[in-house]
Design a protein around this motif. Sequence first.
Motif, mmCIF file in Angstrom:
data_model
loop_
_atom_site.group_PDB
_atom_site.id
_atom_site.type_symbol
_atom_site.label_atom_id
_atom_site.label_comp_id
_atom_site.label_asym_id
_atom_site.label_seq_id
_atom_site.Cartn_x
_atom_site.Cartn_y
_atom_site.Cartn_z
ATOM 1 N N ALA B 138 14.953 33.480 17.913
ATOM 2 C CA ALA B 138 13.848 33.897 18.787
ATOM 3 C C ALA B 138 13.015 32.687 19.214
ATOM 4 O O ALA B 138 12.663 32.528 20.381
ATOM 5 N N ILE B 159 6.999 43.165 16.473
ATOM 6 C CA ILE B 159 8.202 42.443 16.085
ATOM 7 C C ILE B 159 8.134 42.175 14.585
ATOM 8 O O ILE B 159 7.083 42.318 13.955
ATOM 9 N N GLN B 207 11.061 43.081 20.767
ATOM 10 C CA GLN B 207 12.113 43.507 19.840
ATOM 11 C C GLN B 207 12.386 44.987 20.059
ATOM 12 O O GLN B 207 11.455 45.785 20.101
ATOM 13 N N ASN B 210 12.216 48.136 17.643
ATOM 14 C CA ASN B 210 11.230 47.207 17.112
ATOM 15 C C ASN B 210 11.075 47.345 15.598
ATOM 16 O O ASN B 210 11.829 48.061 14.952
ATOM 17 N N SER B 235 14.974 40.791 21.357
ATOM 18 C CA SER B 235 15.558 40.680 20.030
ATOM 19 C C SER B 235 16.112 42.049 19.669
ATOM 20 O O SER B 235 15.414 43.054 19.763
ATOM 21 N N GLY B 257 19.051 37.840 18.032
ATOM 22 C CA GLY B 257 18.952 38.817 16.968
ATOM 23 C C GLY B 257 19.445 38.281 15.644
ATOM 24 O O GLY B 257 20.019 37.188 15.565
#
Lengths: 477, 435
Positions: B138, B159, B207, B210, B235, B257
Motif C-alpha cells: 500500500a 483500513i 480497502q 474494508n 487494497s 493486498g
Amino acid sequence: MKLLFEISKTGRKQSLLPELDVKETVFDQKYLRAADPKLPEISEVDLDRHYTELSKQTHGVNDGFYPLGSCTMKYNPRIDEETGSNAGFTQIHPLQPEESVQGCLKVLYDAEKYLCEITGMDGMTFEPAAGAHGEYTGLLLIRRYHQSRNDTERVNIIVPDSAHGTNPASATMAGFKVINVPSNDKGGVDLEELKKVVGKDTAGLMLTNPNTLGLFDPNILEITRIIHEAGGLCYYDGANLNAIMGRVRPGDMGFDCVHLNLHKTFATPHGGGGPGSGPVGCKDFLKQFLPGDTVKEENGVYRFTTAENSMGKVRSFHGNFLVVVKALTYILTLGKEGIIEASGKAVLNANYLMEQLKDLYQVAYDQTCMHEFVLCLDELKKETGVSAMDIAKGSLEYGIHPPTMYFPLIVHEALMLEPTETESKETLDAAAAIFRELYQKAHDDPEYLHNAPHKCPISRPNETEAARNPILKYESD
Amino acid sequence: MGNYIPDTPQEQLEMLKKLGFSSYDDLYAMVPEEAKLKDLKLPEGKSEMEVSQIVSDIAGTNTIYRDIYRGAGAYKHYIPAIVKTVTSNEKFLTAYTPYQAEISQGVLQSIFEYQTQICELTGMEVSNASVYDGAVAAAEAIFMCLERKRNEVLLSADIHPDVRKVIETYCESRSVTVTTLKSNDFRVCENDLKEKLNEGTACVLVQSPNYYGVIEDVEALTAIVHEAGAKMIESVNPISLGLLKTPGEMGVDICVGEGQPLGLPLSFGGPYLGFMSCRKDMMRKLPGRIVGQTTDHDGRRCFVLTLQAREQHIRREKASSNICSNEALCAMTASVYLAAMGPDGIRKAAVASASHAHYLKERLAELGFKACTDQPFFNEFLTESPVDVKKLEKALADKGILMGLIEGDRILWCATECNGKDKIDKLVEAIKEVL
C-alpha cells in the motif's frame, strides 16, 4: 516447457473443498465480477509434475558451489526448516491474546538478546522483512533522532562509492540526500575526502565493514569518530557480518545502529529472492524510536511493549516471524564457539580460493581479504576479449553458480567471489581448478566463452528485447 | 557445537598454514585491537537433538486454537497439501534471486505465472513479483502516484490499522501529507471525499472489503477520484476476488493486498507477501522485481528479470524503490495455491467464506450480538456484545476457540471455508454457556 496456462484444460479440477453446508449468500449483481478469473484448470498429478520440471531448471545451494559475492549462500541446515515448520508456530494467529503466544514472544526475546550480543547493540526490531527494509528502518531511526533534537539541517547521508545499491536508494526513501565518498587506494574510505564532506548537514554514514571489496577498513574507529564529531550517526550495513561475527562487533566499531540479513549470515534460505528478514539493532539512545512492538520479560512472562517515541510501523504484525525461528535455531546450534568458527572459516575459505587464483587473475586489491574477494578482469578482457560476464557464464558449464558480476561498481570487469564457511577444501580446490581452466579457455577458445553456456536449459537470454517489448504475463490467443 | 563446517580442525589448520597463517586470529590483523571482542556471551552450541527439543518446547507453550473466528488481516484458509510439498522443494527453497537466467528458469517461470495469476485475479494489466506484505504494498503504491505538484494522499478511515501505520511511517519520511476521510456507517463518505480532493491529491487509498468487512462502492469512489485527476488505489482481500468485482473492472489504477490468504499459514504474522498490480501505463513505476518473457540466443522462449532500469542496483539513489529481496517463495506459494484451486476452487472458497460469515452473523444475532451495521459485507463483520468481551474470549479459549478480535467493547468476527455449519453451531452452544 509449457506454462501452467498451456497445460490447463477446461473443466479439470481438484477435489479440495467440501460442498457448501449453509445457504449461499447472494450479493447484489453490482458487487460481482463479470466472469471467473482465467486461472489454470489442472489435475493434481499434472500440477505436481509441472513443479518437479521447474525445480529441475533451478540451481539450489545443494546443486553445487554457489560463490555469489555479497549474498552469503551458505548451506541452509535442515533442522532450521523443521523447527520453522512446527505447527506451534505456523498455526498461530498474529492477533492472539498474549498469554497464548508466550512461545512466539520468547523466540523474539531470545533472538533479540543473542543478536544484540553479536552486534553490540542494546535493542532490536524484527519488523523489517529484508536487508533493504532494514536499511530504511535504520535510517528512519537516524531521522527521528535528529528530529527529536530539532536538528533539522541534517539532511545528508554519506555513502562510500563501493556501497550496495540499496544504501543510496534507502537513503532517498528515508528523505535524505546522498553524498558519495570515494575509496582510497587500499579500497577503504578516503579519510581526507570524508573530512571534506562532513559537517552540520551530516545526518549519518552508511557503511559495511568489511566492505563490498571484501576488505576490512582498518581506519574504522577513525571513520566513526569523524562522523560522531560532526554530530552524525553511524549505520552498519550487516550484509557482510558473516566475516566478523563473534570477533568484532559493529557496536564496538562505533556504529549506532545496524541491520542484519538473517537470510545471509544466519543461514535461513533465500527462497529464490525472499522471504528474508532484516532485523535492526540500535544503541540504547535510539531504542525509543524503534518501530512496532518489542518484547519485555518479567518473572518469566513475556509481553509486548511499544517504544515511547516509536516511528510507527514499517510492516504489519511482527515481521517475517518464521525466519526468526530458523535463525534462532541456527544460533542455538552454533553457540559461542560455532559462531566464531563460522566467521573464521568463511574468511579462510575466501583467502584460500583467492590464493589459488591470483597468479592468473588480477585481484582488485591484493591483501588479506575477509569473507569475499573481487577479481578485476580488465586485463583478461584486453588480452582475449573475454569479459567477466563470459567467465561467469562459462562457470555455469561446470555446475558452479557464477560469482557476482560487475559489482562493486568501482572495479572494472569485476567478479566477486564469496565461498562461505560451509564449503570444504575439496570444493574450493575443484572450483579453483575450474576457474583456472576458464582462464586458459579464454586464451584458447574465446568464442566458446562468448557463447557460453552451452549445456544449460537455455542459452543467454535476450534481455534487451525483454525490456524493450515487455511481456509480463501470459496472454491466451 | 554444530557449525556446518565440513573440514576437520586439522584440515583447517593445514589450509591456514598453506596461506602462511598459524591461527584464525592472524586473518584478522586489520581489525584494531581495541575493537576486538574478548568474549562472546552466548550459550555454548548444542547438538541437533537438543536444539530440536528446546525449540519444540518453546513452540509447545503457544496455544493452537482448533477453530479460529479471528481475521483482521490474517486469515485461516484451507491450504491444499500440494502447496507445502512443492514449496519445500530444496531448490526453490535455497536458490537466490534469479539473476542468472540460464540456471533459474524454474524460479523465473514460476514468478511469470504468479504475475499472470495476480493479473487475472485482480483484473489488472501488470503485476510485480511481490513486496514484503500488504501494508508495504500500500505504501509503495502511494509512492507510485506522487507527482511534483501532487503530494497528498487520502486514506479511507476503515483500513487495517497496521496498514495505516506503515503508510504514515513511509509518508512521513517523504514529506507526503496523509489525510483520513470521514467514514459514514463503515463506508467512505462520498461527500467528504469530494470535499477533500484537490489539485494536490496524488491518490486515494481504499480497502474493500474494508477492515470491518464492509464492501465499499469502489466503482463510484473511483469515478469521483478520477474526476479530480487523482489515482485510485484499492487494497483487496484476494480470496474475495473469487466472487467480487475486480479492481480492474472498477477502473482502479493500482491494486494491492496482503497475499497471505493464498496458501500461506498464519505463522504469527509472517512471512506473508504483498501483491501489487496496476494498469500498463504505470508499469515503469512499479517497485521491485518484474519477470518478463523473451527468447534465448537459440530462439527458445525463456524468462528474465526485466525493466531493471527502475531498480536500486542500477539506479542507486534514483531508483523507484530500495527493494531488493522480496517474498519470492511466498509468491510461488500463492501461485501453487491458485493453480491447485483453479477458478472453481477460488470461487468456492470465496462463496463459502461469505456464506459462513453470513450464517455466523445470523446465529450470533439470535444470541444478542447486534451487528454494528447492515452494510453489505464479505467475510468479516463487527458486532456489539451482550457479555463482557474478555470473559467471553477466555471462556471460548478454554474450548479451543479463538473468537473474533476485541475492538473496545465490540467484536470483529471472521469466517472462512474452514468455519463450517457444525463448527458455528458448536460455537453458538459454547457462547450460550457464558451468557
